[in-house]
Design a protein around this motif. Structure first.
Motif, mmCIF file in Angstrom:
data_model
loop_
_atom_site.group_PDB
_atom_site.id
_atom_site.type_symbol
_atom_site.label_atom_id
_atom_site.label_comp_id
_atom_site.label_asym_id
_atom_site.label_seq_id
_atom_site.Cartn_x
_atom_site.Cartn_y
_atom_site.Cartn_z
ATOM 1 N N ASP A 94 -23.291 -14.582 -2.284
ATOM 2 C CA ASP A 94 -22.268 -13.750 -2.839
ATOM 3 C C ASP A 94 -23.087 -12.400 -3.729
ATOM 4 O O ASP A 94 -24.061 -12.994 -4.748
ATOM 5 N N TYR A 95 -22.365 -11.603 -3.553
ATOM 6 C CA TYR A 95 -23.085 -10.098 -3.995
ATOM 7 C C TYR A 95 -22.067 -9.543 -4.943
ATOM 8 O O TYR A 95 -20.548 -9.897 -4.248
ATOM 9 N N ILE A 96 -22.456 -9.027 -5.912
ATOM 10 C CA ILE A 96 -21.149 -8.099 -6.969
ATOM 11 C C ILE A 96 -21.616 -6.555 -6.491
ATOM 12 O O ILE A 96 -22.884 -6.564 -7.018
ATOM 13 N N VAL A 97 -20.477 -6.075 -6.270
ATOM 14 C CA VAL A 97 -21.450 -5.212 -5.607
ATOM 15 C C VAL A 97 -20.353 -3.960 -6.729
ATOM 16 O O VAL A 97 -19.356 -3.445 -6.923
ATOM 17 N N THR A 98 -21.187 -3.436 -7.770
ATOM 18 C CA THR A 98 -21.102 -2.313 -8.789
ATOM 19 C C THR A 98 -21.497 -0.996 -9.121
ATOM 20 O O THR A 98 -21.466 -0.021 -9.633
ATOM 21 N N GLY A 99 -22.019 -1.087 -7.583
ATOM 22 C CA GLY A 99 -23.199 0.389 -7.378
ATOM 23 C C GLY A 99 -23.410 0.995 -6.590
ATOM 24 O O GLY A 99 -23.711 0.216 -5.829
ATOM 25 N N GLN A 100 -24.595 1.765 -6.721
ATOM 26 C CA GLN A 100 -25.103 2.007 -4.939
ATOM 27 C C GLN A 100 -26.481 0.980 -4.783
ATOM 28 O O GLN A 100 -27.017 0.850 -4.044
ATOM 29 N N TRP A 101 -26.844 1.128 -6.135
ATOM 30 C CA TRP A 101 -28.089 -0.789 -6.091
ATOM 31 C C TRP A 101 -27.703 -1.297 -5.429
ATOM 32 O O TRP A 101 -27.954 -2.316 -4.324
ATOM 33 N N ALA A 102 -26.704 -2.140 -5.646
ATOM 34 C CA ALA A 102 -25.870 -2.828 -5.349
ATOM 35 C C ALA A 102 -25.308 -3.666 -4.670
ATOM 36 O O ALA A 102 -25.707 -3.999 -3.638
ATOM 37 N N LYS A 103 -25.406 -2.189 -3.706
ATOM 38 C CA LYS A 103 -24.512 -2.193 -2.406
ATOM 39 C C LYS A 103 -25.485 -1.940 -1.497
ATOM 40 O O LYS A 103 -25.307 -3.053 -0.227
ATOM 41 N N LYS A 104 -26.563 -1.496 -1.682
ATOM 42 C CA LYS A 104 -28.033 -1.462 -0.977
ATOM 43 C C LYS A 104 -28.798 -2.649 -0.813
ATOM 44 O O LYS A 104 -28.841 -3.010 -0.191
ATOM 45 N N ALA A 105 -28.664 -3.731 -1.893
ATOM 46 C CA ALA A 105 -28.793 -4.542 -1.430
ATOM 47 C C ALA A 105 -27.817 -6.228 -1.195
ATOM 48 O O ALA A 105 -28.416 -6.376 -0.331
ATOM 49 N N SER A 120 -15.993 -5.911 -6.812
ATOM 50 C CA SER A 120 -16.379 -4.525 -6.468
ATOM 51 C C SER A 120 -15.370 -4.050 -7.688
ATOM 52 O O SER A 120 -14.522 -3.943 -7.625
ATOM 53 N N SER A 121 -15.964 -2.554 -7.650
ATOM 54 C CA SER A 121 -15.494 -1.747 -8.098
ATOM 55 C C SER A 121 -15.715 -0.340 -7.451
ATOM 56 O O SER A 121 -15.564 1.012 -8.115
ATOM 57 N N ASP A 123 -13.142 0.282 -5.962
ATOM 58 C CA ASP A 123 -12.278 1.273 -5.773
ATOM 59 C C ASP A 123 -12.112 2.643 -6.437
ATOM 60 O O ASP A 123 -11.463 3.261 -6.799
ATOM 61 N N LYS A 124 -12.644 2.846 -7.829
ATOM 62 C CA LYS A 124 -12.603 3.365 -8.634
ATOM 63 C C LYS A 124 -13.528 4.385 -8.973
ATOM 64 O O LYS A 124 -14.235 4.364 -10.269
ATOM 65 N N THR A 125 -14.545 4.677 -8.517
ATOM 66 C CA THR A 125 -16.084 5.271 -7.849
ATOM 67 C C THR A 125 -16.888 4.028 -9.657
ATOM 68 O O THR A 125 -17.453 4.978 -9.932
ATOM 69 N N PHE A 126 -16.393 3.079 -9.221
ATOM 70 C CA PHE A 126 -17.814 2.527 -9.325
ATOM 71 C C PHE A 126 -17.454 2.579 -11.271
ATOM 72 O O PHE A 126 -18.967 2.569 -12.161
ATOM 73 N N SER A 127 -17.011 2.615 -11.516
ATOM 74 C CA SER A 127 -16.679 2.916 -12.807
ATOM 75 C C SER A 127 -16.538 2.022 -14.160
ATOM 76 O O SER A 127 -15.918 2.176 -15.414
ATOM 77 N N TYR A 128 -16.172 0.837 -13.698
ATOM 78 C CA TYR A 128 -15.809 -0.011 -14.258
ATOM 79 C C TYR A 128 -16.836 -1.460 -13.845
ATOM 80 O O TYR A 128 -17.443 -1.884 -12.806
ATOM 81 N N ILE A 129 -16.787 -2.708 -14.763
ATOM 82 C CA ILE A 129 -17.482 -4.085 -14.174
ATOM 83 C C ILE A 129 -15.923 -4.641 -13.719
ATOM 84 O O ILE A 129 -15.167 -5.169 -14.756
ATOM 85 N N PRO A 130 -16.156 -5.388 -12.239
ATOM 86 C CA PRO A 130 -15.003 -6.420 -12.402
ATOM 87 C C PRO A 130 -15.232 -6.495 -13.246
ATOM 88 O O PRO A 130 -15.850 -8.331 -14.026
ATOM 89 N N ASP A 131 -14.021 -7.362 -13.156
ATOM 90 C CA ASP A 131 -13.006 -9.260 -13.710
ATOM 91 C C ASP A 131 -14.185 -10.473 -13.395
ATOM 92 O O ASP A 131 -14.180 -10.551 -12.079
ATOM 93 N N LEU A 132 -14.687 -11.204 -14.290
ATOM 94 C CA LEU A 132 -16.007 -11.994 -13.507
ATOM 95 C C LEU A 132 -15.663 -13.637 -13.769
ATOM 96 O O LEU A 132 -16.143 -14.317 -13.877
ATOM 97 N N THR A 133 -13.926 -13.581 -14.447
ATOM 98 C CA THR A 133 -13.907 -14.921 -14.616
ATOM 99 C C THR A 133 -13.138 -15.723 -13.278
ATOM 100 O O THR A 133 -11.989 -14.754 -12.177
ATOM 101 N N ASP A 134 -13.601 -16.807 -13.128
ATOM 102 C CA ASP A 134 -12.919 -17.279 -11.919
ATOM 103 C C ASP A 134 -13.505 -16.630 -10.151
ATOM 104 O O ASP A 134 -12.613 -15.976 -9.701
ATOM 105 N N LEU A 135 -14.664 -16.014 -10.285
ATOM 106 C CA LEU A 135 -15.189 -15.559 -9.414
ATOM 107 C C LEU A 135 -15.179 -16.713 -7.976
ATOM 108 O O LEU A 135 -15.200 -17.461 -8.001
#
Ligand SMILES: *Cc1c(COP(=O)(O)O)cnc(C)c1O
Length: 360
Positions: A94-105, A120-121, A123-135
């Motif tokens: 499982d991957y959380i995609v928060t930017g270019q490097w996470a996306k490449k991985a 993933s964030s 949708d708003k050009t990676f300007s935030y960390i997504p909600d991490l509760t109950d992934l």
């Protein structure tokens, strides 16, 4: 000689004391009559260098005995493949995609199995960390992957995701040693050292022992097998010996500064100077959600491309270099790693204030 204030995202500023020491030892390291660059990696002098580096890193981060520390080549990017090759026993991650490097991985992992994007964030050009509760962690996931500090976008996880018992794998390239961490919360912590530690060309992998096995994906190259490097103490083949030596000096420098608690205090202080200014400025503004702001990489814009370019040009002339934002984002970015002194940030803010007045 005149040194600039270097705000590069990486390769990046190193402590001046470390550079001076390395220069002094360039021709004759510790009475050996040779440079560390010229030395056999099987020599006792080098063995002491790598052993001391590992010991100091363990002390700085409080790394428990059931974790191995590996000094590997291929940069952080090579880990994008090495991680799935070694860990994907069920071929699911499982991957959380928060930017270019996470996306490449995430994209690389798809070559080896089923990589799920569980948040993933983008949708708003990676300007935030997504909600991490109950992934939606996959029941058969071999690991959960994050990029803890997003170098390009300037966001940072302030809490770690609940992985529901799966090993957490974190790319910490741009926040390595910037603050204390609880190593036991991770299966793997890794990072390219050229951001916050040393010269380019090496990645440090801190890996829990139970994740180091011979049971890797078929076709995994010997050189990409954690067990090979762990069993050989990172000396299976010739390592990046000079880089290990410089990193070792940086570890000593960090210890002398007071360790990671003190670095955290300093980094918070430095970042606050810059963020407080951005929040009060009539010309500049930060680009990410406040609560997710990185202490290391600070992107900002004026909102006008020509004004951004003018600022970068005048800043460069004034000795504040590498402030241009990443090519995919534009604007500006100040990377204020451990080795950037507080005076550098204060001088930058004073320059920004002056620029703002002149361009009001
Ligand atoms: C720079 C960077 C990378 C890539 O590092 P290389 O050593 O060039 O492969 C990966 N992840 C993060 C978070 C980075 O900042």
């Amino acid at each position: 000689m005149s040194r600039v204030y270097n705000f590069s995202a990486g390769p990046a500023v190193l402590p001046e004391e470390v550079l001076r020491e390395a220069a002094e030892e360039m021709l004759d390291y510790n009475g050996t009559g040779m440079s560390v660059m010229e030395m056999s990696h099987r020599s006792s002098a080098f063995q002491e260098i790598i052993d001391t580096a590992e010991k100091d890193l363990r002390e700085l981060m409080g790394i428990p005995d059931n974790y191995k520390v590996l000094f590997l080549q291929g940069g952080a990017s090579q880990q994008f493949a090495m991680i799935p090759m070694n860990l994907m026993k069920n071929r699911v991650a499982d991957y959380i995609v928060t930017g270019q490097w996470a996306k490449k991985a995430y994209q690389e992992a798809q070559k080896y199995g089923k990589a799920n994007k569980i948040a993933s964030s983008e949708d708003k050009t990676f300007s935030y960390i997504p909600d991490l509760t109950d992934l939606p962690i996959s029941p058969d996931a071999d690991y959960v992957y994050i990029c803890e500090n997003n170098t390009i976008y300037g966001t940072k996880y302030k809490t770690l995701p609940d992985t529901k018992g799966k090993p957490l794998v974190a790319d910490v390239s741009s926040c390595f040693l910037s603050e204390p961490v609880d190593v036991t919360k991770y299966g793997i912590i890794y990072g390219g050292v050229q951001k916050n530690i040393g010269p380019a060309g090496m990645v440090i992998v801190i890996i829990r022992e139970d994740l180091i096995t011979e049971d890797v994906l078929p076709g995994t190259p010997t050189m990409l097998t954690y067990k090979i490097h762990a069993d050989a103490g990172s000396l299976y083949n010739t390592p990046n010996s000079y880089c290990i030596y410089v990193c070792g000096k940086v570890f000593k420098w960090l210890k002398a500064m007071g360790g990671l608690e003190e670095m955290k205090r300093r980094n918070e202080e430095k970042a606050k100077i810059l963020y407080d200014f951005l929040d009060s400025s009539s010309l500049f503004r930060g680009t990410v959600v406040k609560k997710d702001r990185s202490l290391m990489n600070v992107p900002f814009v004026t909102g006008d491309k020509e004004m951004d370019a003018k600022f970068v040009k005048e800043a460069t002339q004034a000795g504040f270099v590498n402030l241009k934002g990443h090519r995919t984002v534009g604007g500006m970015r100040a990377s204020i790693y451990n080795a950037m002194p507080r005076e550098g940030v204060e001088a930058l803010v004073a320059f920004m204030k002056k620029f703002e007045e002149e361009n009001a």
